[in-house]
Write a protein that holds these residues in place. Structure first.
Motif, PDB file in Angstrom:
ATOM      1  N   GLN A  57       0.474  -1.290   0.077  1.00  0.00           N
ATOM      2  CA  GLN A  57      -0.215   0.004  -0.014  1.00  0.00           C
ATOM      3  C   GLN A  57       0.949   1.182  -0.221  1.00  0.00           C
ATOM      4  OE1 GLN A  57      -3.039  -0.378   3.330  1.00  0.00           O
ATOM      5  NE2 GLN A  57      -3.638  -1.862   2.606  1.00  0.00           N
ATOM      6  N   THR A  62      -0.324  -1.310  -4.257  1.00  0.00           N
ATOM      7  CA  THR A  62      -2.234  -2.040  -3.859  1.00  0.00           C
ATOM      8  C   THR A  62      -2.750  -0.618  -3.116  1.00  0.00           C
ATOM      9  OG1 THR A  62      -0.985  -2.507  -1.101  1.00  0.00           O
ATOM     10  CG2 THR A  62      -1.903  -4.584  -4.166  1.00  0.00           C
ATOM     11  N   THR A  64      -6.024  -1.241  -1.160  1.00  0.00           N
ATOM     12  CA  THR A  64      -6.825  -1.561  -0.406  1.00  0.00           C
ATOM     13  C   THR A  64      -6.316  -2.278   0.662  1.00  0.00           C
ATOM     14  OG1 THR A  64      -7.976  -2.889  -0.881  1.00  0.00           O
ATOM     15  CG2 THR A  64      -8.552  -0.539  -0.871  1.00  0.00           C
ATOM     16  N   GLU A  66      -7.342  -5.645   1.222  1.00  0.00           N
ATOM     17  CA  GLU A  66      -7.490  -6.058   0.857  1.00  0.00           C
ATOM     18  C   GLU A  66      -6.768  -7.304  -0.661  1.00  0.00           C
ATOM     19  OE1 GLU A  66     -10.073  -4.161   0.956  1.00  0.00           O
ATOM     20  OE2 GLU A  66     -10.909  -5.057   2.967  1.00  0.00           O
ATOM     21  N   GLN A  67      -6.428  -6.055  -1.410  1.00  0.00           N
ATOM     22  CA  GLN A  67      -6.230  -6.264  -2.558  1.00  0.00           C
ATOM     23  C   GLN A  67      -4.368  -6.116  -2.341  1.00  0.00           C
ATOM     24  OE1 GLN A  67      -5.990  -2.555  -4.821  1.00  0.00           O
ATOM     25  NE2 GLN A  67      -7.959  -2.414  -5.593  1.00  0.00           N
ATOM     26  N   SER A  68      -4.120  -6.578  -1.043  1.00  0.00           N
ATOM     27  CA  SER A  68      -2.673  -6.351  -0.657  1.00  0.00           C
ATOM     28  C   SER A  68      -2.784  -8.127  -0.429  1.00  0.00           C
ATOM     29  CB  SER A  68      -2.441  -5.893   0.110  1.00  0.00           C
ATOM     30  OG  SER A  68      -1.940  -4.914   0.114  1.00  0.00           O
ATOM     31  N   ALA A  70      -4.702 -10.080  -1.950  1.00  0.00           N
ATOM     32  CA  ALA A  70      -5.281 -10.514  -2.857  1.00  0.00           C
ATOM     33  C   ALA A  70      -3.184 -10.996  -3.375  1.00  0.00           C
ATOM     34  CB  ALA A  70      -5.860  -9.773  -3.803  1.00  0.00           C
ATOM     35  N   LEU A  71      -2.701  -9.973  -3.387  1.00  0.00           N
ATOM     36  CA  LEU A  71      -1.436 -10.128  -4.726  1.00  0.00           C
ATOM     37  C   LEU A  71      -0.196 -11.219  -3.142  1.00  0.00           C
ATOM     38  CD1 LEU A  71       0.920  -8.765  -6.078  1.00  0.00           C
ATOM     39  CD2 LEU A  71       0.797  -6.451  -4.385  1.00  0.00           C
TER      40      LEU A  71
END
Length: 165
Positions: A57, A62, A64, A66-68, A70-71
């Motif tokens: 982040q 990313t 958010t 959640e994106q972190s 997912a990554l």
């Protein structure tokens, strides 16, 4: 009828002769799956444990949390499949499919031969960033010491006040 019996007997003998290779190939597939699963979970848990999501982040990779996550999950899948790619030449070779495993082995050799270049590029990048910071600070301090703002203001007729009161 004797031909059919010989044919069946020859097929059975071929299968029995091939059975150790088949079992070894199955064992290699199971070992590859276990190792790949463990590596994937270790990468995921390790990256989450060190808090790399916050850095993603911070770096703008990313937006958010959640994106972190997912990554991080994507990176763990990459590690999982990388282990499979490393096992594939051995599995194919065990089944006698060397012509399929050889291109994969050539690809792995090419990638492994390129790793020193990547490491050298990383070292050059770090040294370049360090040198750039050093030069930036040096030029800035020389400009301040030489009172460049005052001299440029005289030449351009501008104000030396930079908006601060």
């Amino acid at each position: 009828m004797d031909n059919v019996g010989n044919s069946v007997q020859n097929g059975f003998n071929s299968f029995v002769d091939y059975l150790p290779q088949l079992l070894l190939g199955i064992v290699l597939i199971i070992v590859a799956w276990i190792v790949a699963t463990l590596v994937g979970k270790a990468v995921s848990k390790g990256l989450k444990a060190i808090g790399i999501g916050k850095y993603f982040q911070k770096w703008g990779a990313t937006k958010t949390e959640e994106q972190s996550h997912a990554l991080i999950d994507t990176l763990s899948k990459v590690a999982y499949y990388l282990v499979w790619v490393l096992f594939l030449p051995g599995i194919f070779s065990t089944f006698g499919l060397d012509s399929i495993g050889q291109p994969i082995m050539n690809m792995i050799d090419t990638v492994l031969a390129f790793i020193p270049n990547i490491i050298a590029a990383g070292i050059v990048l770090v040294l370049g960033l360090f040198a750039a910071k050093l030069v930036k600070n040096l030029v800035y301090n020389v400009a301040i010491a030489a009172n460049i703002d005052k001299h440029l203001a005289k030449l351009t007729g501008g104000d030396t006040n930079d908006g601060r009161s």
